[in-house]
Design a protein around this motif. Structure first.
Motif, mmCIF file in Angstrom:
data_model
loop_
_atom_site.group_PDB
_atom_site.id
_atom_site.type_symbol
_atom_site.label_atom_id
_atom_site.label_comp_id
_atom_site.label_asym_id
_atom_site.label_seq_id
_atom_site.Cartn_x
_atom_site.Cartn_y
_atom_site.Cartn_z
ATOM 1 N N UNK A 4 0.840 -1.206 0.000
ATOM 2 C CA UNK A 4 0.000 0.000 0.000
ATOM 3 C C UNK A 4 0.872 1.253 0.000
ATOM 4 N N UNK A 5 1.959 1.236 0.783
ATOM 5 C CA UNK A 5 2.833 2.411 0.873
ATOM 6 C C UNK A 5 3.531 2.700 -0.453
ATOM 7 N N UNK A 6 3.825 1.654 -1.215
ATOM 8 C CA UNK A 6 4.537 1.845 -2.480
ATOM 9 C C UNK A 6 3.621 1.896 -3.699
ATOM 10 N N UNK A 7 2.523 1.165 -3.655
ATOM 11 C CA UNK A 7 1.702 1.024 -4.848
ATOM 12 C C UNK A 7 0.258 1.471 -4.667
ATOM 13 N N UNK A 11 1.290 6.898 -3.014
ATOM 14 C CA UNK A 11 2.550 6.267 -2.606
ATOM 15 C C UNK A 11 3.381 7.172 -1.693
ATOM 16 N N UNK A 12 3.881 6.593 -0.628
ATOM 17 C CA UNK A 12 4.708 7.329 0.317
ATOM 18 C C UNK A 12 6.174 7.320 -0.085
ATOM 19 N N UNK A 13 6.538 6.378 -0.934
ATOM 20 C CA UNK A 13 7.936 6.229 -1.335
ATOM 21 C C UNK A 13 7.978 5.557 -2.706
ATOM 22 N N UNK A 14 9.179 5.543 -3.268
ATOM 23 C CA UNK A 14 9.436 4.871 -4.531
ATOM 24 C C UNK A 14 10.609 3.923 -4.327
ATOM 25 N N UNK A 15 10.736 2.953 -5.204
ATOM 26 C CA UNK A 15 11.853 2.023 -5.112
ATOM 27 C C UNK A 15 12.365 1.694 -6.508
ATOM 28 N N UNK A 26 19.830 -5.900 -5.718
ATOM 29 C CA UNK A 26 19.832 -4.758 -4.809
ATOM 30 C C UNK A 26 18.618 -3.886 -5.044
ATOM 31 N N UNK A 27 18.387 -2.992 -4.093
ATOM 32 C CA UNK A 27 17.298 -2.038 -4.249
ATOM 33 C C UNK A 27 17.613 -0.760 -3.486
ATOM 34 N N UNK A 28 16.911 0.287 -3.858
ATOM 35 C CA UNK A 28 16.977 1.560 -3.143
ATOM 36 C C UNK A 28 15.551 2.063 -2.975
ATOM 37 N N UNK A 29 15.182 2.410 -1.764
ATOM 38 C CA UNK A 29 13.870 2.967 -1.464
ATOM 39 C C UNK A 29 14.076 4.431 -1.102
ATOM 40 N N UNK A 30 13.307 5.328 -1.723
ATOM 41 C CA UNK A 30 13.518 6.758 -1.528
ATOM 42 C C UNK A 30 12.204 7.510 -1.557
ATOM 43 N N UNK A 31 12.237 8.751 -1.079
ATOM 44 C CA UNK A 31 11.069 9.624 -1.101
ATOM 45 C C UNK A 31 11.541 11.068 -1.148
ATOM 46 N N UNK A 47 16.551 3.462 2.262
ATOM 47 C CA UNK A 47 17.199 2.157 2.334
ATOM 48 C C UNK A 47 17.962 1.868 1.050
ATOM 49 N N UNK A 48 19.167 1.372 1.216
ATOM 50 C CA UNK A 48 19.983 0.892 0.104
ATOM 51 C C UNK A 48 20.463 -0.493 0.503
#
Length: 121
Positions: A4-7, A11-15, A26-31, A47-48
């Protein structure tokens, strides 16, 4: 909850996800945040993560460069993140990439029961 937070509708953040040979490594979550000093929004990396087998192969640096590109494209005033002070390897990478530690600032946090008390609940 993360879905829910991403999609969700707001959206509260993107990844972004890094892949090698079609497999995630790997991934990076940002806002976005906002600076009253700059009068513009910024990009905050929350997050990275790079899988242990992919570490040391430039995946983290590629993710950071990709996010820097997003920040430039979106006219962000800055790109920032926090790192634990004991993570010397990560700090060294960040310094080589041009990041500067903010020695005059400390992160403050209120959560759980302390947050409820602060809110008067």
């Amino acid at each position: 909850m993360l879905g829910e937070a991403l999609f969700g509708p707001q959206p509260a953040a993107e990844a972004v996800i890094a892949e090698e040979a079609g497999a995630p490594v790997g991934f990076a979550l940002f806002f976005h945040n906002f600076s009253t000093w700059k009068g513009r929004r910024g990009l905050y990396l929350e997050d990275l993560y790079v899988t242990p087998v992919a570490r040391g192969r430039g995946v983290g640096g590629a993710l950071l460069r990709y996010l820097a590109g997003i920040a430039v494209e979106r006219n962000c005033a800055r790109f920032e993140w926090a790192v634990l002070d004991w993570n010397a390897d990560a700090i060294a990478v960040y310094r080589r990439m041009g990041a500067v530690g903010l020695e005059d600032w400390t992160v403050q946090r209120v959560e759980g029961e302390a947050l409820r008390r602060m809110a008067g609940a």
